[in-house]
Design a protein around this motif. Structure first.
Motif, PDB file in Angstrom:
ATOM      1  N   SER A 198      15.470  47.914  52.717  1.00 41.07           N
ATOM      2  CA  SER A 198      14.647  48.517  51.661  1.00 41.07           C
ATOM      3  C   SER A 198      14.542  47.733  50.361  1.00 41.07           C
ATOM      4  N   PHE A 199      15.261  46.628  50.231  1.00 39.49           N
ATOM      5  CA  PHE A 199      15.368  46.017  48.909  1.00 39.49           C
ATOM      6  C   PHE A 199      14.952  44.545  48.903  1.00 39.49           C
ATOM      7  N   TYR A 200      13.901  44.206  49.628  1.00 36.32           N
ATOM      8  CA  TYR A 200      13.449  42.823  49.747  1.00 36.32           C
ATOM      9  C   TYR A 200      13.154  42.152  48.405  1.00 36.32           C
ATOM     10  N   ASP A 201      12.744  42.930  47.410  1.00 35.64           N
ATOM     11  CA  ASP A 201      12.299  42.321  46.153  1.00 35.64           C
ATOM     12  C   ASP A 201      13.397  42.286  45.099  1.00 35.64           C
ATOM     13  N   GLU A 202      14.646  42.293  45.521  1.00 33.61           N
ATOM     14  CA  GLU A 202      15.764  42.172  44.592  1.00 33.61           C
ATOM     15  C   GLU A 202      16.280  40.723  44.587  1.00 33.61           C
ATOM     16  N   THR A 203      17.089  40.396  43.587  1.00 30.75           N
ATOM     17  CA  THR A 203      17.699  39.068  43.540  1.00 30.75           C
ATOM     18  C   THR A 203      18.923  39.027  44.458  1.00 30.75           C
TER      19      THR A 203
END
Length: 276
Positions: free
Chosen positions: A206-211
Protein backbone atom coordinates in the motif's frame (compact mmCIF):
# COMPACT_ATOMS: atom_id res chain seq x y z
CA UNK A 1 24.79 -15.45 3.52
CA UNK A 2 25.53 -11.72 3.61
CA UNK A 3 23.95 -9.35 1.08
CA UNK A 4 24.77 -5.73 0.24
CA UNK A 5 22.23 -3.45 -1.46
CA UNK A 6 23.27 -0.30 -3.34
CA UNK A 7 20.54 1.92 -4.80
CA UNK A 8 21.56 3.83 -7.92
CA UNK A 9 18.29 4.53 -9.78
CA UNK A 10 17.88 8.29 -9.27
CA UNK A 11 17.87 10.83 -12.09
CA UNK A 12 20.87 12.79 -10.75
CA UNK A 13 18.93 16.07 -10.93
CA UNK A 14 21.18 18.12 -8.63
CA UNK A 15 24.29 16.58 -10.17
CA UNK A 16 23.16 17.72 -13.64
CA UNK A 17 21.71 21.09 -12.60
CA UNK A 18 23.09 23.93 -14.71
CA UNK A 19 24.33 21.65 -17.49
CA UNK A 20 22.91 21.23 -20.99
CA UNK A 21 20.82 18.09 -21.42
CA UNK A 22 23.45 16.72 -23.79
CA UNK A 23 25.90 16.81 -20.85
CA UNK A 24 23.66 14.94 -18.40
CA UNK A 25 25.30 11.96 -16.72
CA UNK A 26 24.51 9.14 -14.32
CA UNK A 27 26.06 10.30 -11.05
CA UNK A 28 26.98 6.81 -9.84
CA UNK A 29 29.36 6.14 -12.73
CA UNK A 30 30.53 9.69 -13.46
CA UNK A 31 34.27 10.10 -13.89
CA UNK A 32 36.71 12.48 -15.55
CA UNK A 33 39.05 10.09 -17.30
CA UNK A 34 39.75 7.32 -14.80
CA UNK A 35 36.70 5.05 -14.61
CA UNK A 36 37.92 3.68 -11.27
CA UNK A 37 37.13 7.09 -9.79
CA UNK A 38 33.38 6.65 -9.49
CA UNK A 39 30.99 6.41 -6.57
CA UNK A 40 29.88 2.96 -7.65
CA UNK A 41 33.39 1.56 -8.03
CA UNK A 42 34.35 2.58 -4.50
CA UNK A 43 31.12 1.21 -3.02
CA UNK A 44 31.53 -2.09 -4.83
CA UNK A 45 35.08 -2.42 -3.53
CA UNK A 46 33.82 -1.87 0.02
CA UNK A 47 31.07 -4.44 -0.51
CA UNK A 48 33.52 -7.19 -1.51
CA UNK A 49 32.75 -8.86 1.85
CA UNK A 50 29.24 -9.77 0.63
CA UNK A 51 28.18 -13.01 -1.02
CA UNK A 52 25.84 -11.05 -3.31
CA UNK A 53 25.72 -7.34 -4.16
CA UNK A 54 22.32 -6.15 -5.36
CA UNK A 55 22.51 -2.92 -7.39
CA UNK A 56 19.22 -1.20 -8.20
CA UNK A 57 19.33 0.99 -11.31
CA UNK A 58 16.86 3.02 -13.33
CA UNK A 59 18.03 6.27 -14.93
CA UNK A 60 20.45 5.56 -17.83
CA UNK A 61 20.17 1.89 -16.98
CA UNK A 62 22.00 0.69 -20.09
CA UNK A 63 25.03 2.81 -19.18
CA UNK A 64 25.03 1.34 -15.68
CA UNK A 65 24.76 -2.14 -17.14
CA UNK A 66 27.67 -1.49 -19.48
CA UNK A 67 29.84 -0.13 -16.67
CA UNK A 68 29.23 -3.17 -14.49
CA UNK A 69 30.16 -5.41 -17.41
CA UNK A 70 33.35 -3.51 -18.23
CA UNK A 71 36.93 -4.50 -17.29
CA UNK A 72 36.88 -1.74 -14.65
CA UNK A 73 35.00 -4.15 -12.39
CA UNK A 74 36.98 -7.21 -11.35
CA UNK A 75 35.73 -10.67 -12.31
CA UNK A 76 35.31 -11.52 -8.63
CA UNK A 77 33.04 -8.55 -7.98
CA UNK A 78 31.13 -8.93 -11.25
CA UNK A 79 30.18 -12.48 -10.29
CA UNK A 80 28.62 -11.18 -7.08
CA UNK A 81 26.62 -8.32 -8.61
CA UNK A 82 22.93 -8.71 -9.41
CA UNK A 83 21.54 -5.69 -11.28
CA UNK A 84 17.83 -4.89 -10.79
CA UNK A 85 15.78 -2.42 -12.86
CA UNK A 86 13.48 0.05 -11.09
CA UNK A 87 10.91 1.01 -13.71
CA UNK A 88 9.54 3.72 -11.42
CA UNK A 89 12.81 5.64 -11.08
CA UNK A 90 11.12 8.84 -12.32
CA UNK A 91 7.65 8.76 -10.75
CA UNK A 92 8.20 7.17 -7.31
CA UNK A 93 10.45 8.03 -4.37
CA UNK A 94 13.44 6.16 -2.99
CA UNK A 95 11.33 3.54 -1.23
CA UNK A 96 10.61 1.64 -4.42
CA UNK A 97 14.31 1.12 -5.14
CA UNK A 98 14.89 -0.35 -1.70
CA UNK A 99 11.73 -2.44 -2.06
CA UNK A 100 12.98 -3.99 -5.31
CA UNK A 101 16.45 -4.50 -3.88
CA UNK A 102 15.07 -6.23 -0.80
CA UNK A 103 12.82 -8.46 -2.92
CA UNK A 104 15.92 -9.82 -4.62
CA UNK A 105 18.12 -9.88 -1.51
CA UNK A 106 15.56 -11.70 0.63
CA UNK A 107 15.17 -14.39 -2.04
CA UNK A 108 18.66 -15.61 -1.11
CA UNK A 109 17.54 -16.31 2.49
CA UNK A 110 20.33 -14.16 3.95
CA UNK A 111 21.43 -13.86 7.55
CA UNK A 112 22.09 -10.13 7.25
CA UNK A 113 21.68 -7.30 4.76
CA UNK A 114 23.64 -4.06 4.55
CA UNK A 115 21.99 -1.24 2.65
CA UNK A 116 23.74 1.96 1.57
CA UNK A 117 22.40 4.74 -0.60
CA UNK A 118 24.44 4.97 -3.77
CA UNK A 119 25.45 8.62 -3.45
CA UNK A 120 27.08 8.11 -0.03
CA UNK A 121 30.83 7.68 0.43
CA UNK A 122 32.75 6.99 3.62
CA UNK A 123 36.14 5.80 4.78
CA UNK A 124 37.01 2.11 4.80
CA UNK A 125 37.39 1.92 8.58
CA UNK A 126 33.91 3.28 9.26
CA UNK A 127 32.38 1.01 6.64
CA UNK A 128 34.13 -2.00 8.17
CA UNK A 129 32.77 -1.10 11.61
CA UNK A 130 29.24 -1.56 10.25
CA UNK A 131 30.08 -4.82 8.47
CA UNK A 132 31.69 -6.32 11.57
CA UNK A 133 28.99 -5.26 14.04
CA UNK A 134 26.87 -8.01 15.56
CA UNK A 135 23.34 -6.66 15.44
CA UNK A 136 21.16 -4.08 13.72
CA UNK A 137 23.17 -0.93 12.92
CA UNK A 138 22.06 2.68 12.49
CA UNK A 139 24.75 5.04 11.20
CA UNK A 140 25.29 8.74 11.75
CA UNK A 141 27.67 11.50 10.73
CA UNK A 142 28.80 14.66 12.51
CA UNK A 143 27.67 17.23 9.94
CA UNK A 144 25.44 20.05 11.23
CA UNK A 145 21.76 19.22 10.95
CA UNK A 146 19.88 21.47 8.52
CA UNK A 147 16.24 20.55 8.01
CA UNK A 148 16.24 21.17 4.27
CA UNK A 149 18.78 18.43 3.57
CA UNK A 150 19.42 16.21 6.59
CA UNK A 151 17.73 12.95 7.46
CA UNK A 152 17.69 12.67 11.24
CA UNK A 153 16.94 9.93 13.71
CA UNK A 154 16.35 10.33 17.39
CA UNK A 155 15.92 8.11 20.43
CA UNK A 156 12.60 8.75 22.10
CA UNK A 157 12.10 8.74 25.86
CA UNK A 158 10.91 5.12 25.66
CA UNK A 159 14.21 4.07 24.07
CA UNK A 160 12.83 3.53 20.56
CA UNK A 161 14.45 5.08 17.48
CA UNK A 162 12.53 7.13 14.95
CA UNK A 163 13.50 8.77 11.64
CA UNK A 164 12.40 12.19 10.43
CA UNK A 165 12.90 14.01 7.13
CA UNK A 166 11.28 16.96 5.37
CA UNK A 167 10.23 15.68 1.93
CA UNK A 168 9.64 19.27 0.75
CA UNK A 169 13.05 20.35 2.12
CA UNK A 170 11.44 22.76 4.56
CA UNK A 171 11.47 23.01 8.33
CA UNK A 172 11.27 19.88 10.45
CA UNK A 173 9.14 19.54 13.55
CA UNK A 174 9.66 16.79 16.13
CA UNK A 175 7.00 16.59 18.80
CA UNK A 176 8.32 13.55 20.68
CA UNK A 177 10.50 14.00 23.76
CA UNK A 178 13.90 12.48 22.99
CA UNK A 179 17.25 11.54 24.52
CA UNK A 180 19.43 12.24 21.49
CA UNK A 181 19.14 13.34 17.86
CA UNK A 182 21.63 12.42 15.13
CA UNK A 183 22.31 13.14 11.47
CA UNK A 184 21.70 9.89 9.57
CA UNK A 185 24.58 8.65 7.41
CA UNK A 186 22.17 6.67 5.20
CA UNK A 187 23.69 3.24 5.73
CA UNK A 188 22.03 0.44 7.68
CA UNK A 189 22.61 -3.15 8.72
CA UNK A 190 19.58 -5.41 9.12
CA UNK A 191 19.86 -8.70 11.00
CA UNK A 192 16.22 -9.65 11.69
CA UNK A 193 15.04 -10.96 8.35
CA UNK A 194 11.50 -11.64 9.56
CA UNK A 195 10.99 -8.03 10.61
CA UNK A 196 12.59 -6.77 7.39
CA UNK A 197 10.47 -8.99 5.14
CA UNK A 198 7.29 -7.89 6.94
CA UNK A 199 8.16 -4.20 6.53
CA UNK A 200 8.99 -4.67 2.85
CA UNK A 201 5.75 -6.54 2.29
CA UNK A 202 3.74 -3.76 3.93
CA UNK A 203 5.42 -1.20 1.65
CA UNK A 204 4.62 -3.32 -1.41
CA UNK A 205 0.96 -3.65 -0.48
CA UNK A 206 0.00 0.00 0.00
CA UNK A 207 2.88 2.44 0.36
CA UNK A 208 4.68 2.57 -3.01
CA UNK A 209 5.04 6.35 -2.91
CA UNK A 210 6.98 6.53 0.36
CA UNK A 211 10.74 6.97 0.80
CA UNK A 212 13.06 4.18 1.90
CA UNK A 213 12.67 5.47 5.47
CA UNK A 214 9.21 3.87 5.54
CA UNK A 215 10.80 0.43 5.22
CA UNK A 216 13.61 1.25 7.68
CA UNK A 217 11.16 2.57 10.27
CA UNK A 218 8.84 -0.38 9.77
CA UNK A 219 11.77 -2.69 10.43
CA UNK A 220 12.72 -0.90 13.65
CA UNK A 221 9.13 -0.86 14.87
CA UNK A 222 8.92 -4.65 14.41
CA UNK A 223 12.12 -5.54 16.25
CA UNK A 224 11.68 -7.41 19.53
CA UNK A 225 12.54 -5.29 22.58
CA UNK A 226 15.57 -7.44 23.35
CA UNK A 227 17.00 -6.95 19.84
CA UNK A 228 20.37 -5.27 19.92
CA UNK A 229 20.61 -1.92 18.11
CA UNK A 230 24.07 -0.43 17.60
CA UNK A 231 25.16 3.02 16.52
CA UNK A 232 28.15 3.53 14.26
CA UNK A 233 29.66 6.83 13.19
CA UNK A 234 30.71 7.16 9.54
CA UNK A 235 33.63 9.48 10.16
CA UNK A 236 34.79 10.67 6.73
CA UNK A 237 31.30 10.95 5.23
CA UNK A 238 30.11 12.61 2.02
CA UNK A 239 26.67 12.76 0.47
CA UNK A 240 27.57 13.44 -3.16
CA UNK A 241 24.88 15.67 -4.67
CA UNK A 242 26.80 17.93 -7.06
CA UNK A 243 29.80 17.76 -9.34
CA UNK A 244 31.63 19.97 -6.86
CA UNK A 245 31.00 17.28 -4.23
CA UNK A 246 32.43 14.72 -6.64
CA UNK A 247 35.58 16.83 -7.17
CA UNK A 248 36.15 16.87 -3.41
CA UNK A 249 35.53 13.13 -3.23
CA UNK A 250 38.07 12.43 -5.93
CA UNK A 251 40.72 14.14 -3.80
CA UNK A 252 39.66 12.04 -0.80
CA UNK A 253 39.87 8.82 -2.82
CA UNK A 254 43.37 9.68 -3.98
CA UNK A 255 44.45 10.60 -0.46
CA UNK A 256 43.11 7.33 0.94
CA UNK A 257 44.98 5.33 -1.69
CA UNK A 258 48.25 6.95 -0.64
CA UNK A 259 47.97 5.62 2.92
CA UNK A 260 48.28 2.15 4.41
CA UNK A 261 44.95 0.34 5.09
CA UNK A 262 43.57 0.85 8.62
CA UNK A 263 43.93 -1.87 11.24
CA UNK A 264 40.33 -3.05 11.53
CA UNK A 265 40.82 -4.63 14.94
CA UNK A 266 41.45 -1.17 16.38
CA UNK A 267 37.98 0.10 15.42
CA UNK A 268 36.29 1.41 18.54
CA UNK A 269 32.71 0.14 18.91
CA UNK A 270 29.95 2.50 20.02
CA UNK A 271 26.93 0.99 21.69
CA UNK A 272 23.56 2.70 21.63
CA UNK A 273 21.83 3.88 24.73
CA UNK A 274 19.65 1.23 26.36
CA UNK A 275 16.30 0.81 24.66
CA UNK A 276 14.63 0.10 27.97
Amino acid sequence: MRIAIITAAGVSSRFNKGYAETDYVLKMIYSEGDEHETLLYHLLEKCAFADRIVVVGGYRYEELQAYLGSPVISDELREKVRLIFNKHFEDLKSGYSLYKGLEKALSYDPEEIIFIEGDVDTDDESFASVVEAEGTVLTYNREPIYSEKAVVFYQKDDGEYHYAFSQVHGTLQIEDPFWCILNSAQMWKFTDMEALAASNEEFGESFYDETNLFIVQGYLDRLPEEERILLRELKDWTNCNTREDWQCLREKWRERQSHEPPVLSCVEEQESYSRS
